[in-house]
Design an enzyme around this catalytic site. Structure first.
Site, PDB file in Angstrom:
ATOM      1  N   TYR A  67       0.775  -1.201  -0.128  1.00  0.00           N
ATOM      2  CA  TYR A  67       0.117  -0.168   0.144  1.00  0.00           C
ATOM      3  C   TYR A  67       0.888   1.153   0.192  1.00  0.00           C
ATOM      4  O   TYR A  67       0.305   2.196  -0.562  1.00  0.00           O
ATOM      5  CB  TYR A  67      -0.935  -0.107   1.091  1.00  0.00           C
ATOM      6  N   ARG A  70       1.619   1.728  -3.563  1.00  0.00           N
ATOM      7  CA  ARG A  70       0.716   2.575  -4.270  1.00  0.00           C
ATOM      8  C   ARG A  70       0.373   3.849  -4.119  1.00  0.00           C
ATOM      9  O   ARG A  70       0.451   4.609  -4.960  1.00  0.00           O
ATOM     10  CB  ARG A  70      -0.374   1.573  -4.021  1.00  0.00           C
ATOM     11  N   GLN A 101     -14.762   2.869  -8.455  1.00  0.00           N
ATOM     12  CA  GLN A 101     -14.136   1.404  -7.829  1.00  0.00           C
ATOM     13  C   GLN A 101     -12.768   1.759  -7.204  1.00  0.00           C
ATOM     14  O   GLN A 101     -11.832   1.084  -6.670  1.00  0.00           O
ATOM     15  CB  GLN A 101     -13.970   0.415  -8.813  1.00  0.00           C
ATOM     16  N   HIS A 119     -14.960   1.262  -3.078  1.00  0.00           N
ATOM     17  CA  HIS A 119     -14.152   0.279  -2.548  1.00  0.00           C
ATOM     18  C   HIS A 119     -13.186   1.215  -1.619  1.00  0.00           C
ATOM     19  O   HIS A 119     -12.000   0.821  -1.396  1.00  0.00           O
ATOM     20  CB  HIS A 119     -13.374  -0.355  -3.701  1.00  0.00           C
ATOM     21  N   CYS A 149      -4.378   4.681  19.961  1.00  0.00           N
ATOM     22  CA  CYS A 149      -4.948   3.785  21.204  1.00  0.00           C
ATOM     23  C   CYS A 149      -3.973   2.370  21.024  1.00  0.00           C
ATOM     24  O   CYS A 149      -4.295   1.528  22.257  1.00  0.00           O
ATOM     25  CB  CYS A 149      -6.400   3.347  20.929  1.00  0.00           C
ATOM     26  N   SER A 187     -12.826  -3.510 -16.003  1.00  0.00           N
ATOM     27  CA  SER A 187     -12.861  -4.638 -16.441  1.00  0.00           C
ATOM     28  C   SER A 187     -14.344  -5.375 -16.235  1.00  0.00           C
ATOM     29  O   SER A 187     -14.679  -6.567 -16.927  1.00  0.00           O
ATOM     30  CB  SER A 187     -11.897  -5.780 -15.870  1.00  0.00           C
TER      31      SER A 187
HETATM   32  P1  NAD Z   1      -9.087  -3.694 -13.644  1.00  0.00           P
HETATM   33  O1  NAD Z   1      -7.718  -3.653 -13.232  1.00  0.00           O
HETATM   34  O2  NAD Z   1      -9.902  -5.124 -13.217  1.00  0.00           O
HETATM   35  O3  NAD Z   1      -9.248  -3.463 -15.014  1.00  0.00           O
HETATM   36  C1  NAD Z   1      -9.086  -2.367 -15.714  1.00  0.00           C
HETATM   37  C2  NAD Z   1      -9.613  -2.171 -17.051  1.00  0.00           C
HETATM   38  O4  NAD Z   1      -9.163  -1.019 -17.272  1.00  0.00           O
HETATM   39  C3  NAD Z   1      -9.519  -3.030 -18.126  1.00  0.00           C
HETATM   40  O5  NAD Z   1     -10.877  -3.521 -18.627  1.00  0.00           O
HETATM   41  C4  NAD Z   1      -8.833  -2.514 -19.127  1.00  0.00           C
HETATM   42  O6  NAD Z   1      -8.977  -3.014 -20.501  1.00  0.00           O
HETATM   43  C5  NAD Z   1      -9.169  -1.229 -18.953  1.00  0.00           C
HETATM   44  N1  NAD Z   1      -8.105  -0.005 -19.382  1.00  0.00           N
HETATM   45  C6  NAD Z   1      -6.563  -0.526 -19.542  1.00  0.00           C
HETATM   46  N2  NAD Z   1      -6.053   0.607 -19.513  1.00  0.00           N
HETATM   47  C7  NAD Z   1      -6.960   1.847 -19.900  1.00  0.00           C
HETATM   48  C8  NAD Z   1      -6.974   3.003 -20.301  1.00  0.00           C
HETATM   49  N3  NAD Z   1      -5.839   3.711 -20.696  1.00  0.00           N
HETATM   50  N4  NAD Z   1      -8.154   3.664 -20.438  1.00  0.00           N
HETATM   51  C9  NAD Z   1      -9.343   3.163 -20.242  1.00  0.00           C
HETATM   52  N5  NAD Z   1      -9.642   1.921 -19.976  1.00  0.00           N
HETATM   53  C10 NAD Z   1      -8.268   0.922 -19.690  1.00  0.00           C
HETATM   54  O7  NAD Z   1      -9.708  -2.611 -12.876  1.00  0.00           O
HETATM   55  P2  NAD Z   1     -11.314  -2.410 -12.203  1.00  0.00           P
HETATM   56  O8  NAD Z   1     -12.363  -3.080 -12.884  1.00  0.00           O
HETATM   57  O9  NAD Z   1     -11.196  -1.087 -11.527  1.00  0.00           O
HETATM   58  O10 NAD Z   1     -10.879  -3.589 -10.826  1.00  0.00           O
HETATM   59  C11 NAD Z   1     -11.063  -3.697  -9.892  1.00  0.00           C
HETATM   60  C12 NAD Z   1     -10.276  -3.430  -8.531  1.00  0.00           C
HETATM   61  O11 NAD Z   1      -9.084  -2.802  -8.850  1.00  0.00           O
HETATM   62  C13 NAD Z   1     -11.144  -2.451  -8.054  1.00  0.00           C
HETATM   63  O12 NAD Z   1     -11.514  -2.908  -6.867  1.00  0.00           O
HETATM   64  C14 NAD Z   1     -10.089  -1.130  -7.876  1.00  0.00           C
HETATM   65  O13 NAD Z   1     -10.177  -0.870  -6.286  1.00  0.00           O
HETATM   66  C15 NAD Z   1      -8.841  -1.709  -7.857  1.00  0.00           C
HETATM   67  N6  NAD Z   1      -7.815  -0.742  -8.302  1.00  0.00           N
HETATM   68  C16 NAD Z   1      -7.867   0.463  -8.126  1.00  0.00           C
HETATM   69  C17 NAD Z   1      -6.836   1.240  -8.550  1.00  0.00           C
HETATM   70  C18 NAD Z   1      -6.827   2.706  -8.389  1.00  0.00           C
HETATM   71  O14 NAD Z   1      -7.452   3.057  -7.275  1.00  0.00           O
HETATM   72  N7  NAD Z   1      -6.399   3.823  -9.367  1.00  0.00           N
HETATM   73  C19 NAD Z   1      -5.647   0.752  -9.443  1.00  0.00           C
HETATM   74  C20 NAD Z   1      -5.817  -0.625  -9.416  1.00  0.00           C
HETATM   75  C21 NAD Z   1      -6.820  -1.351  -8.967  1.00  0.00           C
HETATM   76 ZN    ZN Z   2      -7.442   3.058  17.521  1.00  0.00          ZN
END
Ligand code: NAD
Ligand code: ZN
Length: 246
Positions: A67, A70, A101, A119, A149, A187
């Site tokens: 984390y 990230r 998400q 999320h 705490c 996705s």
């Molecule tokens: P995913 O990682 O499952 O899928 C990403 C989707 O984005 C794919 O369908 C892909 O084809 C598409 N994609 C890739 N590059 C792209 C672009 N430049 N423009 C448009 N589309 C593009 O992502 P999700 O569906 O958001 O899935 C799941 C989980 O991943 C969520 O729970 C989310 O919290 C988490 N997540 C969040 C972040 C963030 O906060 N930036 C990053 C990674 C994962």
């Molecule tokens: Zn606490």
């Protein structure tokens, strides 16, 4: 017509009855890796194995290292034209809300006000003992971080296997059942967000999809823009900005 003209025309035709549903793909163009793409250093770990309550219980330090990595990426990233276009659209009354998400804060930093985080948020952490939520602007200095705490802090995000926040889930379900939906960079594999565009469709609303790849939503989309989010919204963003100045 160019895809961006189609996109803007369709968006305008909804007269404000529109919400956006965004996923990791919208932030990919800001340099934040998606889960289902290649991630270098952390590639040998599966997010599905790190973003779980079990992984945290087993090895909080490892989960926090991931984390923190990230967070560093997210905090130095900048919103791209897709984030900015959504913020401008909200200001112009073209869109009611952004349901995301994503755990990053790029929608807020682009200027969106009505953002529903399904999320959770990576810029917050929560005490596993007393529940206190603390905002963060940089990764914790010592890992794993502790609350005043004495309790162990965790990222304030929803992990695989955990329930989504009820208030956000209800609001998102209601909005997607009563508006057209533009789905950007998801996705459509993670439930329940993946079902939301189907609620719109079932109630006679339209679905627009922006994604370079096909997804389980492609079949129901009224308009499919097979492009990266930043590129697809570049011109929309320019046009909306010009209108701002006028
Ligand atoms: P995913 O990682 O499952 O899928 C990403 C989707 O984005 C794919 O369908 C892909 O084809 C598409 N994609 C890739 N590059 C792209 C672009 N430049 N423009 C448009 N589309 C593009 O992502 P999700 O569906 O958001 O899935 C799941 C989980 O991943 C969520 O729970 C989310 O919290 C988490 N997540 C969040 C972040 C963030 O906060 N930036 C990053 C990674 C994962
Ligand atoms: Zn606490």
């Amino acid at each position: 017509m160019q895809p961006s003209e189609d996109l803007l025309e369709m968006i305008a035709s909804f007269s404000g009855n529109l919400v956006a549903l965004t996923g990791a793909g919208i932030s990919a163009d800001s340099g934040i890796p998606t889960f289902r793409g290649k991630d270098g250093l952390w590639n040998r770990y599966l997010p599905e194995e790190l973003a779980t309550p079990q992984a945290f219980a087993r090895d909080p330090e490892l989960v926090w290292e991931w984390y923190a990595w990230r967070m560093r990426k997210i905090f130095k990233a900048e919103p791209n034209p897709a984030h900015i276009a959504l913020a401008l659209m909200e200001r112009k009354g073209l869109i009611k809300a952004v349901i995301t998400q994503n755990v990053d804060n790029l929608h807020e930093r682009a200027g969106s006000r009505n953002v529903i985080h399904l999320h959770g948020r990576i810029d917050e952490m929560r005490c596993t003992e007393c529940g206190k939520v603390v905002e963060v602007t940089e990764p914790p200095e010592s890992i794993p971080p502790h609350c005043r705490c004495g309790g162990l802090m965790r990222p304030n995000v929803v992990w695989f296997g955990e329930a989504l926040p009820q208030k956000e889930l209800n609001l998102a379900t209601e909005l997607c059942s009563s508006n057209n939906v533009v789905v950007i960079g998801t996705s459509a594999l993670v439930q329940p967000a993946a079902s939301m565009p189907f609620y719109a469709k079932r109630n006679g609303y339209h679905v627009i999809e922006v994604n370079p790849n096909t997804t389980p939503l492609t079949g129901i989309a009224d308009l499919s823009i097979r492009e990266k989010a930043g590129k697809a919204f570049e011109e929309v963003c320019t046009i909306l900005k010009e209108e701002e100045i006028r």
